[in-house]
Design an enzyme around this catalytic site. Structure first.
Site, PDB file in Angstrom:
ATOM      1  N   GLU A 100       0.985  -1.242   0.112  1.00 26.61           N
ATOM      2  CA  GLU A 100       0.019   0.037   0.141  1.00 26.61           C
ATOM      3  C   GLU A 100       0.840   1.247   0.088  1.00 26.61           C
ATOM      4  O   GLU A 100       1.867   1.191   0.444  1.00 26.61           O
ATOM      5  CB  GLU A 100      -0.956   0.063   1.390  1.00 26.61           C
ATOM      6  CG  GLU A 100      -2.251  -0.051   1.082  1.00 26.61           C
ATOM      7  CD  GLU A 100      -3.201   1.015   0.231  1.00 26.61           C
ATOM      8  OE1 GLU A 100      -2.386   1.467  -0.616  1.00 26.61           O
ATOM      9  OE2 GLU A 100      -4.272   1.088   0.472  1.00 26.61           O
ATOM     10  N   ASP A 104      -4.307   5.730   6.441  1.00 24.54           N
ATOM     11  CA  ASP A 104      -4.701   7.032   7.062  1.00 24.54           C
ATOM     12  C   ASP A 104      -5.755   6.565   8.185  1.00 24.54           C
ATOM     13  O   ASP A 104      -5.079   6.277   9.397  1.00 24.54           O
ATOM     14  CB  ASP A 104      -5.212   7.778   5.929  1.00 24.54           C
ATOM     15  CG  ASP A 104      -5.794   9.095   6.320  1.00 24.54           C
ATOM     16  OD1 ASP A 104      -4.939   9.907   7.277  1.00 24.54           O
ATOM     17  OD2 ASP A 104      -6.633   9.510   5.621  1.00 24.54           O
ATOM     18  N   GLY A 106      -7.322   3.690   8.151  1.00 23.83           N
ATOM     19  CA  GLY A 106      -7.290   2.447   8.150  1.00 23.83           C
ATOM     20  C   GLY A 106      -8.475   1.594   7.590  1.00 23.83           C
ATOM     21  O   GLY A 106      -8.479   0.475   7.546  1.00 23.83           O
ATOM     22  N   LEU A 109      -7.805  -0.519   4.213  1.00 24.95           N
ATOM     23  CA  LEU A 109      -7.314  -1.721   4.532  1.00 24.95           C
ATOM     24  C   LEU A 109      -8.007  -2.897   5.289  1.00 24.95           C
ATOM     25  O   LEU A 109      -7.861  -4.036   5.058  1.00 24.95           O
ATOM     26  CB  LEU A 109      -5.976  -1.382   4.915  1.00 24.95           C
ATOM     27  CG  LEU A 109      -4.788  -1.389   3.880  1.00 24.95           C
ATOM     28  CD1 LEU A 109      -3.428  -1.027   4.732  1.00 24.95           C
ATOM     29  CD2 LEU A 109      -4.722  -2.553   3.353  1.00 24.95           C
ATOM     30  N   LYS A 132       0.043   7.103   8.717  1.00 25.67           N
ATOM     31  CA  LYS A 132      -0.448   8.082   9.631  1.00 25.67           C
ATOM     32  C   LYS A 132      -1.023   7.727  10.705  1.00 25.67           C
ATOM     33  O   LYS A 132      -2.332   7.626  10.802  1.00 25.67           O
ATOM     34  CB  LYS A 132      -1.397   9.188   8.936  1.00 25.67           C
ATOM     35  CG  LYS A 132      -0.805  10.092   7.771  1.00 25.67           C
ATOM     36  CD  LYS A 132      -1.978  10.807   7.295  1.00 25.67           C
ATOM     37  CE  LYS A 132      -1.482  11.762   5.700  1.00 25.67           C
ATOM     38  NZ  LYS A 132      -2.764  12.053   5.421  1.00 25.67           N
ATOM     39  N   ASP A 160      -1.552  10.830  -4.922  1.00 16.31           N
ATOM     40  CA  ASP A 160      -2.141  12.032  -5.919  1.00 16.31           C
ATOM     41  C   ASP A 160      -3.217  13.059  -5.073  1.00 16.31           C
ATOM     42  O   ASP A 160      -3.565  12.642  -3.884  1.00 16.31           O
ATOM     43  CB  ASP A 160      -3.175  11.405  -6.906  1.00 16.31           C
ATOM     44  CG  ASP A 160      -4.411  10.758  -6.069  1.00 16.31           C
ATOM     45  OD1 ASP A 160      -4.320   9.874  -5.432  1.00 16.31           O
ATOM     46  OD2 ASP A 160      -5.393  11.195  -6.786  1.00 16.31           O
ATOM     47  N   ARG A 166       1.398  12.355  -9.037  1.00 11.72           N
ATOM     48  CA  ARG A 166       1.924  11.051  -8.624  1.00 11.72           C
ATOM     49  C   ARG A 166       3.397  10.962  -9.101  1.00 11.72           C
ATOM     50  O   ARG A 166       3.987   9.914  -8.674  1.00 11.72           O
ATOM     51  CB  ARG A 166       1.164   9.932  -9.465  1.00 11.72           C
ATOM     52  CG  ARG A 166      -0.308   9.833  -8.938  1.00 11.72           C
ATOM     53  CD  ARG A 166      -0.746   8.796  -9.488  1.00 11.72           C
ATOM     54  NE  ARG A 166      -2.587   8.597  -9.454  1.00 11.72           N
ATOM     55  CZ  ARG A 166      -3.086   8.297  -8.216  1.00 11.72           C
ATOM     56  NH1 ARG A 166      -2.537   7.741  -7.474  1.00 11.72           N
ATOM     57  NH2 ARG A 166      -4.427   8.232  -8.215  1.00 11.72           N
TER      58      ARG A 166
END
Ligand code: IMP
Ligand code: MG
Length: 182
Positions: A100, A104, A106, A109, A132, A160, A166
């Site tokens: 990944e 952030d 979560g 995921l 984070k 992005d 990117r």
């Protein structure tokens, strides 16, 4: 080149990214030595990370891709995650390592892990370039972390804002003027 006014800070320069990726590659190579390994990259943000990381993994491994919706064009997690592109092949009985770009809240995921666990892989672990921790809303164990970063919106090296930036070879903090209104 990018307008320097769009960027407030280079958080992680290119050479630091690459040095850390060498370490991650070595760690992963040791952990999976003599075993089957499938790197599962989440499109699109992790493609630069995947391509550099896999060159630093010294054991045989396959790659596959999945695309899921998370932030859309904006910056806030919608909570609603759906599959835009599924894997090419079944993962039953395989050692899967999710690659990944950033974790952030979560949410993405945690959803993905549930979905993939149902397909009965032999093992399922996570490798994220950026993390984070202060933003976490859903607890999800992460085995490999490149860098813990503060709660700032970052772009570059695959990440992005509205599909742009990117291509930057470093991780940068986007100037708030770029995405705030008023
Ligand atoms: P989560 O579900 O909140 O963990 O969100 C994870 C996804 O949000 C990542 O895969 C990114 O696509 C996106 N995201 C989170 N933080 C950032 C950021 O600072 N810059 C760019 N994309 C981000
Ligand atoms: Mg992403």
């Amino acid at each position: 080149m990018i307008d320097p006014a769009l960027i407030t800070e280079i958080l992680i320069p290119s050479d630091e990214l690459q040095a850390r990726i060498v370490e991650l590659g070595a760690e992963i190579s040791r952990a999976y030595e003599g075993q089957d390994l499938l790197l599962l990259a989440v499109l699109k943000g992790s493609v630069l990370f995947l391509s550099d990381l896999m060159r630093r993994i010294e054991i045989p491994h396959a790659i596959d891709f999945m695309a899921i919706s998370s932030y859309g064009a904006g910056m806030e997690s919608s909570g609603a995650v759906r599959i835009l592109k599924d894997l090419d092949a079944p993962i039953e009985g395989r050692n899967v390592l999710i690659v990944e770009d950033i974790i952030d809240t979560g949410r993405t995921l945690s959803y993905l892990k549930r979905l993939l666990t149902a397909r009965q892989p032999r093992s399922l672990r996570i490798c994220t370039l950026l993390n984070k921790p202060s933003r976490r809303e859903v607890d999800v164990p992460v085995e490999y972390i490149g860098f813990d970063i503060p709660n700032k919106f970052v772009v570059g090296y695959g990440l992005d804002f509205a599909e742009l930036y990117r291509n930057l070879p470093y991780i940068a903090v986007l100037a708030p003027e770029c995405y705030t209104h008023g």
